[in-house]
Design a protein around this motif. Structure first.
Motif, PDB file in Angstrom:
ATOM      1  N   GLN A  98      34.855  36.737  50.536  1.00 55.86           N
ATOM      2  CA  GLN A  98      34.639  38.105  51.002  1.00 55.86           C
ATOM      3  C   GLN A  98      35.268  39.117  50.045  1.00 55.86           C
ATOM      4  O   GLN A  98      34.645  40.127  49.686  1.00 55.86           O
ATOM      5  CB  GLN A  98      35.233  38.273  52.405  1.00 55.86           C
TER       6      GLN A  98
ATOM      7  N   GLN B   3      33.321  39.304  46.793  1.00 53.16           N
ATOM      8  CA  GLN B   3      32.084  40.061  46.963  1.00 53.16           C
ATOM      9  C   GLN B   3      32.346  41.563  46.988  1.00 53.16           C
ATOM     10  O   GLN B   3      31.563  42.356  46.461  1.00 53.16           O
ATOM     11  CB  GLN B   3      31.389  39.629  48.259  1.00 53.16           C
ATOM     12  N   GLU B   4      33.486  41.958  47.566  1.00 56.96           N
ATOM     13  CA  GLU B   4      33.807  43.380  47.679  1.00 56.96           C
ATOM     14  C   GLU B   4      34.395  43.955  46.391  1.00 56.96           C
ATOM     15  O   GLU B   4      34.047  45.071  45.989  1.00 56.96           O
ATOM     16  CB  GLU B   4      34.806  43.594  48.821  1.00 56.96           C
ATOM     17  N   LYS B   5      35.302  43.212  45.749  1.00 56.50           N
ATOM     18  CA  LYS B   5      36.060  43.744  44.620  1.00 56.50           C
ATOM     19  C   LYS B   5      35.569  43.283  43.252  1.00 56.50           C
ATOM     20  O   LYS B   5      35.733  44.004  42.266  1.00 56.50           O
ATOM     21  CB  LYS B   5      37.539  43.353  44.767  1.00 56.50           C
TER      22      LYS B   5
END
Length: 205
Positions: free
Chosen positions: A73, A76-78
């Motif tokens: 997660q 995917q975000e950073k």
């Protein structure tokens, strides 16, 4: 006649003996090369090639699924496009490797890694694996920013950042590690800190 035959037999026997030693040595060398390649590939399969991964997490095996899900997660975000690989489990801990995508191997990202990965279930922290790298340790916290700025002026240095109580200096791939290390040593020498402690005045008896 018998003497000549005996001498020829001894010579042939000696030649075969030497050939046997040579063949045995070649076989041993060949087996050693095969074993070396096998173990090298095995190690690469477990931890990847040098420079392939940037971060190593040791997570509790019983929380592996939750930890890996959280890591995916965050990636995917950073840092979308980065890779994750689950390694071996030993003594209740599972190794998880993260390889940052090339566009995220920059100072801004490395400086914020502690913040990005601050709440991974079953993991206390991560270890930096990015190479080539030189680490400066045992420095007073008050001069870390100074050394980071000075280190980044050295030819062959990509950037430097604070890694816990140390300074991680990441190098260009084509950098001469020995020269950079020598330059960093000279930097430390030129900024040597001298602490002078004065003995407190003692009252006269």
């Amino acid at each position: 006649m018998l003497s000549i035959f005996r001498e020829g037999f001894i010579k042939d026997l000696l030649v075969w003996f030497l050939l046997s030693i040579l063949l045995a040595s070649l076989c041993a060398a060949g087996a050693g090369m095969v074993a070396d390649r096998y173990f090298s590939r095995t190690v690469e399969g477990l931890i990847g090639d040098v420079g392939e991964y940037d971060l190593l997490f040791q997570v509790r095996t019983d929380l592996k699924e939750v930890a890996v899900s959280r890591l995916r997660q965050i990636i995917q975000e950073k840092a979308p496009g980065s890779t994750l690989k689950i390694g071996v489990s030993v003594a209740g801990k599972t190794a998880v490797f993260v390889g940052l995508a090339p566009k995220y191997r920059v100072k801004e990202v490395y400086t914020n890694l502690d913040y990005y990965f601050r709440d991974i279930p079953g993991s206390g922290n991560f270890s930096l694996m990015t190479e080539p790298r030189v680490t400066l340790s045992a420095l007073p916290r008050g001069v870390l920013d100074l050394f980071i700025r000075e280190a980044e002026r050295i030819a062959g240095v990509r950037f430097a950042f604070q890694d816990g109580s140390n300074i991680a200096v990441l190098l260009e791939k084509e950098a001469n590690i020995k020269k950079v290390t020598k330059a960093l040593g000279g930097l430390l020498e030129s900024y040597r800190l001298l602490e002078v402690r004065f003995q407190a005045d003692r009252p006269e008896p």
